[in-house]
Design a protein around this motif. Sequence first.
Motif, PDB file in Angstrom:
ATOM      1  N   GLN A  56       0.820  -1.210   0.000  1.00  0.00           N
ATOM      2  CA  GLN A  56       0.000   0.000   0.000  1.00  0.00           C
ATOM      3  C   GLN A  56       0.856   1.264   0.000  1.00  0.00           C
ATOM      4  O   GLN A  56       0.532   2.244  -0.673  1.00  0.00           O
ATOM      5  CB  GLN A  56      -0.929  -0.012   1.216  1.00  0.00           C
ATOM      6  N   LYS A  60       0.597   3.958  -3.079  1.00  0.00           N
ATOM      7  CA  LYS A  60       0.074   5.305  -2.822  1.00  0.00           C
ATOM      8  C   LYS A  60       1.174   6.353  -2.623  1.00  0.00           C
ATOM      9  O   LYS A  60       0.869   7.517  -2.413  1.00  0.00           O
ATOM     10  CB  LYS A  60      -0.810   5.262  -1.569  1.00  0.00           C
ATOM     11  N   ALA A 200      -0.932   7.423   6.836  1.00  0.00           N
ATOM     12  CA  ALA A 200      -1.907   6.353   7.034  1.00  0.00           C
ATOM     13  C   ALA A 200      -1.779   5.812   8.454  1.00  0.00           C
ATOM     14  O   ALA A 200      -0.813   6.114   9.164  1.00  0.00           O
ATOM     15  CB  ALA A 200      -1.688   5.234   6.014  1.00  0.00           C
ATOM     16  N   THR A 225      -8.215   9.916   8.049  1.00  0.00           N
ATOM     17  CA  THR A 225      -6.931   9.517   7.473  1.00  0.00           C
ATOM     18  C   THR A 225      -7.118   8.216   6.697  1.00  0.00           C
ATOM     19  O   THR A 225      -8.233   7.701   6.556  1.00  0.00           O
ATOM     20  CB  THR A 225      -5.867   9.341   8.566  1.00  0.00           C
ATOM     21  N   ASN A 226      -6.031   7.683   6.173  1.00  0.00           N
ATOM     22  CA  ASN A 226      -6.065   6.422   5.428  1.00  0.00           C
ATOM     23  C   ASN A 226      -5.786   5.267   6.369  1.00  0.00           C
ATOM     24  O   ASN A 226      -4.858   5.330   7.168  1.00  0.00           O
ATOM     25  CB  ASN A 226      -5.017   6.446   4.310  1.00  0.00           C
TER      26      ASN A 226
END
Length: 248
Positions: A56, A60, A200, A225-226
């Motif tokens: 991830q 990202k 994140a 947030t992520n």
Amino acid sequence: MTTTNQPHALTSIQYTRTRTASVAPEVMRERRLVMGLKNDPHANVFRLLRSNVLMQLREKNWTSIAVVAPTAECGKTFITANLGIALAMEVNQTVLIVDADLRNPQVGWYFGLDVEKGLLDYLQTDVRVEDLLVNPGFDRLVVLPGKHTTSVSSEMISLPKMTSLVDELKTRYQSRIVLFDLPPLLTSDDALLFMPHFDAALLVIEDGKTTPDEVRQSLTILDQTNLVGTVLNKSKGAVLPQYKQTLG
């Protein structure tokens, strides 16, 4: 900071200004630093977690993660320490663990570090951050530990000096991943105030203790947030945590 999907391997790191302190095997066993123990089968849990997190981050272009929990004693620092080692073992990046839990700093304890000064000392005095950093004996891993505690942690987190420090830590080195160990989500507003500083979050919950309502409240806070995933810690019938990908 800029990252790529295929970063260069960082196999040789020489620490000239950063203090180095190796963790004794007996300390690692006592404090469950399984990623530092040779051939420990439980390390596979953190290798799986590492792979999912890195996928991830690289997809990202993220470089920083906060490890959080709804309440105390869910095991967030245990997860932070072992994930930090696991990430550092993957030679494409360096890792910095920041103990940003100004209410109950525990990162140094997990690594068996003799900490005289920590993050709070930096915020309140003229101590240099370079004098606080420690390499705990694992290649490509550095720790910024905590030492003292404060009842006004949210005020400390809001200081311009904290903002400048975090920006510096995140951008000084390319291919660095920063892990922030934060106070519990539901006991203070520290994590909420710190949210602009990380890309994140990883949520740690405790099996048999964390209630569904606490999970819902935590997810509401983290909605800003992520979320890269959740870790179910102290799972019944399991010695170490189970990793669960959280969608959405």
